[in-house]
Design a protein around this motif. Structure first.
Motif, PDB file in Angstrom:
ATOM      1  N   TRP A 107      23.293 -13.025  21.015  1.00 52.91           N
ATOM      2  CA  TRP A 107      22.929 -12.997  19.761  1.00 52.91           C
ATOM      3  C   TRP A 107      21.441 -13.053  20.266  1.00 52.91           C
ATOM      4  CZ3 TRP A 107      25.001 -10.205  16.136  1.00 52.91           C
ATOM      5  CH2 TRP A 107      24.060  -9.415  15.107  1.00 52.91           C
ATOM      6  N   PHE A 125      23.287  -7.969  20.678  1.00 54.11           N
ATOM      7  CA  PHE A 125      23.942  -8.207  18.980  1.00 54.11           C
ATOM      8  C   PHE A 125      25.111  -8.036  19.174  1.00 54.11           C
ATOM      9  CE2 PHE A 125      20.104  -5.894  19.036  1.00 54.11           C
ATOM     10  CZ  PHE A 125      18.801  -6.600  18.487  1.00 54.11           C
ATOM     11  N   HIS A 154      19.234 -12.455  11.061  1.00 56.04           N
ATOM     12  CA  HIS A 154      20.217 -13.392  11.695  1.00 56.04           C
ATOM     13  C   HIS A 154      20.265 -14.366  10.556  1.00 56.04           C
ATOM     14  CE1 HIS A 154      23.662 -14.748  13.501  1.00 56.04           C
ATOM     15  NE2 HIS A 154      24.225 -13.137  13.448  1.00 56.04           N
TER      16      HIS A 154
END
Length: 158
Positions: A107, A125, A154
């Protein structure tokens, strides 16, 4: 005619990039709506200073040119404050400035800005990937904003 009112090289630009850079330079001192830029701007200036000369990494790296630094400053100012607070800034051996947001090895988003004002970005991601190349004209392109927002917002970075 005073020195301040004389035309600059950017006023008679030969390329679109030179015109954009001229606009960024003219607007560099103008206040933005969000002023919480201290730590990231200090980090950027340290990176620019360390990579100012050729071979700054001992392996033949190109220096970060003044126009790259100017674009990088403007790009940093264009980011929302909460996104700026989560970015790591570095220099690339080809003379570009690197911005990176990392939550985990799967990520992550990396983007660079070059002397032509081009933003190259690549993100991972989880199972999804995104990448692209956009011209920066003082405003964050929507595709770049989407990618940065995706990683900066996030939950693990919060």
């Amino acid at each position: 005619m005073t020195t301040l009112s004389q035309p600059t090289v950017f006023d008679t630009a030969w390329s679109r990039e030179a015109g954009i850079l001229g606009n960024l330079l003219r607007n560099a001192g103008r206040p933005r709506t969000s002023v919480s830029i201290g730590r990231p701007m200090v980090a950027l200036e340290e990176v620019v200073d360390e990579a100012r000369s050729a071979d700054w990494d001992g392996y033949g790296a190109r220096p970060v040119a003044p126009d790259v630094a100017c674009y990088a400053r403007a790009l940093l100012r264009a980011l929302p404050a909460d996104w700026r607070s989560k970015v790591e800034i570095g220099a690339d051996p080809d003379g570009e400035i690197v911005f990176e947001w990392s939550v985990s090895p799967r990520w992550i988003l990396t983007m660079t800005i070059n002397r032509h004002g081009q933003i190259a970005y690549s993100g991972l991601f989880g199972p999804s990937q995104v990448n692209g190349l956009e011209l920066f004209d003082g405003e964050l392109p929507s595709s770049v904003a989407s990618a940065v927002g995706r990683v900066a917002n996030h939950k693990a970075l919060a």
